[in-house]
Design an enzyme around this catalytic site. Structure first.
Site, PDB file in Angstrom:
ATOM      1  N   LYS A   1       0.838  -1.204   0.000  1.00  0.00           N
ATOM      2  CA  LYS A   1       0.000   0.000   0.000  1.00  0.00           C
ATOM      3  C   LYS A   1       0.869   1.248   0.000  1.00  0.00           C
ATOM      4  O   LYS A   1       2.004   1.213   0.468  1.00  0.00           O
ATOM      5  CB  LYS A   1      -0.869   0.032   1.263  1.00  0.00           C
ATOM      6  CG  LYS A   1      -1.967  -0.998   1.322  1.00  0.00           C
ATOM      7  CD  LYS A   1      -2.740  -0.884   2.626  1.00  0.00           C
ATOM      8  CE  LYS A   1      -3.866  -1.906   2.701  1.00  0.00           C
ATOM      9  NZ  LYS A   1      -4.916  -1.715   1.707  1.00  0.00           N
TER      10      LYS A   1
ATOM     11  N   ARG B   1     -10.222 -11.703   2.224  1.00  0.00           N
ATOM     12  CA  ARG B   1     -11.077 -12.769   1.694  1.00  0.00           C
ATOM     13  C   ARG B   1     -10.385 -14.125   1.782  1.00  0.00           C
ATOM     14  O   ARG B   1     -11.044 -15.156   1.922  1.00  0.00           O
ATOM     15  CB  ARG B   1     -11.489 -12.417   0.253  1.00  0.00           C
ATOM     16  CG  ARG B   1     -10.352 -12.329  -0.707  1.00  0.00           C
ATOM     17  CD  ARG B   1     -10.702 -11.532  -1.975  1.00  0.00           C
ATOM     18  NE  ARG B   1     -10.773 -10.082  -1.730  1.00  0.00           N
ATOM     19  CZ  ARG B   1     -11.046  -9.182  -2.666  1.00  0.00           C
ATOM     20  NH1 ARG B   1     -11.304  -9.563  -3.906  1.00  0.00           N
ATOM     21  NH2 ARG B   1     -11.079  -7.892  -2.368  1.00  0.00           N
TER      22      ARG B   1
HETATM   23  N1  BES Z   1      -8.040  -3.803   4.523  1.00  0.00           N
HETATM   24  C1  BES Z   1      -8.225  -3.383   3.183  1.00  0.00           C
HETATM   25  C2  BES Z   1      -9.539  -2.627   2.963  1.00  0.00           C
HETATM   26  C3  BES Z   1      -9.677  -1.319   3.674  1.00  0.00           C
HETATM   27  C4  BES Z   1      -9.385  -0.126   3.035  1.00  0.00           C
HETATM   28  C5  BES Z   1     -10.159  -1.267   4.958  1.00  0.00           C
HETATM   29  C6  BES Z   1      -9.548   1.078   3.675  1.00  0.00           C
HETATM   30  C7  BES Z   1     -10.319  -0.059   5.610  1.00  0.00           C
HETATM   31  C8  BES Z   1     -10.021   1.116   4.972  1.00  0.00           C
HETATM   32  C9  BES Z   1      -8.229  -4.610   2.275  1.00  0.00           C
HETATM   33  O1  BES Z   1      -7.435  -5.658   2.695  1.00  0.00           O
HETATM   34  C10 BES Z   1      -7.719  -4.155   0.959  1.00  0.00           C
HETATM   35  O2  BES Z   1      -6.581  -3.793   0.891  1.00  0.00           O
HETATM   36  N2  BES Z   1      -8.563  -4.199  -0.052  1.00  0.00           N
HETATM   37  C11 BES Z   1      -8.188  -3.798  -1.352  1.00  0.00           C
HETATM   38  C12 BES Z   1      -8.702  -4.836  -2.331  1.00  0.00           C
HETATM   39  C13 BES Z   1      -8.151  -4.694  -3.704  1.00  0.00           C
HETATM   40  C14 BES Z   1      -6.653  -4.986  -3.714  1.00  0.00           C
HETATM   41  C15 BES Z   1      -8.860  -5.663  -4.616  1.00  0.00           C
HETATM   42  C16 BES Z   1      -8.816  -2.440  -1.623  1.00  0.00           C
HETATM   43  O3  BES Z   1      -9.902  -2.175  -1.110  1.00  0.00           O
HETATM   44  O4  BES Z   1      -8.192  -1.641  -2.284  1.00  0.00           O
HETATM   45 MN    MN Z   2      -5.451  -5.489   2.048  1.00  0.00          MN
END
Ligand code: BES
Ligand code: MN
Ligand code: ZN
Length: 505
Positions: A282, A356
């Site tokens: 990230k 997931r």
């Molecule tokens: N934990 C994150 C989602 C999230 C984002 C929670 C902001 C709280 C605040 C999750 O694991 C994630 O990174 N999801 C990705 C999925 C994508 C890579 C398909 C996302 O939402 O960008």
């Molecule tokens: Mn994630």
């Protein structure tokens, strides 16, 4: 519990010493009999001050008087409630929050649980349930996560010094009604604490260790270690954790308060103690928030604590998957194919779509092991759900209309709102993989929360199931009358209510 004010219920006693006296009034600045009795001669001054300040008792407004003549209290706070007949249960909880918000950190306060025209009979203005609702709102509002602050401003006394007397016509009734609500509030605060904790302190093993405290309330707690998880074949969950020096854990919590032999209700939580994204790392900005990526698991722990503490007449199981998603030499790669406990294989496209993977194994395990009546999982699963629903609603995805309906109703009742989103074969197709049974993203941002939910659905078979995407509600949450914390503890009250209204007895 941290920062909890000391709350006691006692009879309405005019002239009792207090730093702050809090009374409620409706539109037209009308008071109930008990509140009027407490105000005594000062009632006239209140009327004058209200007129001068153009205070009419509208909902959300307050009037404050210092050293009002005829009162022992140094400060009087009058809180407007609007139309008494419009007040729903949650509005009373919020009134408690509003009252707490008006107290200083060192106050000795008396709050008069009274409204004009409400709760008839000798019991006076508010019925015992309402007095207890007020108290619950006060506890929720008083919470602050400050255990890592070593310096305080001179006026910032520890909140624990606050003591509140709720004056009510039915002390025993209110005490009894509060016991249950206090159990629920304690569950909320426990969830908040877990989510607020920094990720160097709360890693999977430590999180698991903290769930052992639930034994005191009568829960059975079982911690599955690495060997157990490998033996079960949880390759999807273990793949997420393999880039971390911290070991993964799954915790199973059981509360048996129901009839023997009945299928349990099951709650499953995503517990990613920190989500860097892994190799699909990230961006730096805001990454610290990813300590809250275990809010789903925290909610499940808080809920189990609440159900046990209030001795809910239900068999419930809570299962949480605890991992840390880190990038290192042993981390999982995009392109890897892992085998889940279900036997289904998964191609990793993006290591940041890790929740997931964790939940797929935990859902399957729960279904196989406990054959539950239903499964509800909670997860801070996608950023996309924040785009769709903001911080007001959690996304609800389900294969079952009855369960969805019940969750929606429980949401309305508690103010923890859910909004149902679609699932369909066309979205399901988007996670088919060239090389494995499925892939862990939809391949584009389109419908990102839905493709994530479709993924989960592949691990629940025919079990009635609902997935709550709480990325927008569980952390960095909306501040309101009963929550001033980054971590809201979202979902504990909602799911406790679901159980209470539909699955007990
Ligand atoms: N934990 C994150 C989602 C999230 C984002 C929670 C902001 C709280 C605040 C999750 O694991 C994630 O990174 N999801 C990705 C999925 C994508 C890579 C398909 C996302 O939402 O960008
Ligand atoms: Mn994630
Ligand atoms: Zn995550």
């Amino acid at each position: 519990m941290a920062n909890a004010p000391q709350i006691t219920f006692s009879p309405v006693a005019p002239g009792k010493a207090a730093d702050t006296l809090v009374v409620f009034c409706d539109e037209g600045v009308k008071f109930g009999a008990d509140a009027a009795r407490m105000l005594g001669e000062a009632g006239e001054i209140v009327a004058r001050a209200a007129k001068f300040e153009k205070f009419t008792g509208k909902s959300g407004t307050t009037l404050e008087l210092l050293v009002p003549e005829g009162l022992k209290a140094d400060r009087l706070v009058v809180i407007g409630v609007g139309k008494v007949s419009d007040l729903k249960q949650q509005d009373v909880v919020k009134l408690g929050g509003a009252a707490m918000g008006k107290l200083r950190r060192i106050d000795n306060a008396v709050v008069v649980a009274d409204l004009p025209g409400a709760g008839k009979g000798a019991a006076g203005g508010m019925n015992p349930d309402q007095a207890a609702d007020l108290a619950q709102g006060m506890v929720l509002r008083a919470y602050a996560f400050d255990r890592y602050k070593t310096k305080r401003k001179p006026d910032e006394e520890p909140a624990a010094k606050r003591s509140v007397t709720i004056a009510t016509g039915d002390v025993n009734g209110a005490r009894k009604a509060f016991a249950e609500r206090e159990a629920i509030a304690d569950g909320v605060l426990l969830a908040r604490d877990l989510v607020n904790e920094p990720p160097n302190v709360l890693y999977p093993e430590e999180f698991a260790r903290r769930t052992l405290a639930l034994k005191k309330a009568g829960c059975a707690v079982e911690i599955l270690n690495m060997a157990a998880l490998k033996k079960l074949g949880m390759g999807a969950l273990l793949g997420v954790g393999q880039g971390s020096t911290r070991e993964s854990r799954v915790v199973v919590m059981r509360w048996n308060g129901g009839k023997k032999g009945a299928a349990p209700v099951a709650f499953i939580g995503k517990g990613v103690c920190f989500d860097t994204g892994g190799i699909s790392i990230k961006p730096a900005a805001g990454m610290e928030d990813m300590k809250g990526d275990m809010a789903g698991a925290a909610c499940v722990v808080g809920l189990m604590q609440a159900l046990a503490a209030r001795k809910a007449k239900v068999d419930a199981v809570g299962v949480i998957g605890l991992v840390e998603n880190m990038p290192d030499g042993n981390a999982q790669r995009p392109g890897d194919i892992v085998k889940s406990m279900s036997g289904q294989t998964i191609e990793i496209i993006n290591t940041d779509a890790e929740g997931r993977l964790v939940l797929g194994d935990v859902l399957w395990y729960t279904k196989e092991k406990f054959k539950p009546k239903f499964m509800v999982n909670l997860a801070t699963l996608t950023g996309a759900i924040i785009v769709a629903l903001g911080h007001e609603y959690a996304g609800l995805f389900s294969n079952n209309d009855e369960l969805s309906e019940r969750l929606s109703k429980s949401g309305e009742a508690t103010g923890e709102l859910v909004w149902r989103m679609p699932l369909s074969a066309t979205f399901d197709k988007m996670i088919d993989s060239k090389f494995a049974d499925m892939k862990n993203t939809g391949g584009s941002r389109a419908g990102g929360s839905i493709t994530a939910a479709q993924f989960l659905q592949r691990f629940v078979d025919k079990t009635p199931w609902a997935h709550l995407d709480i990325a927008g509600t569980g952390m960095d949450s909306r501040q309101n009358e009963i929550n001033k914390s980054w971590a809201s503890g979202w979902g504990v009250r909602l799911l406790d209510r679901l159980v209470a209204d539909y699955y007990e007895g």
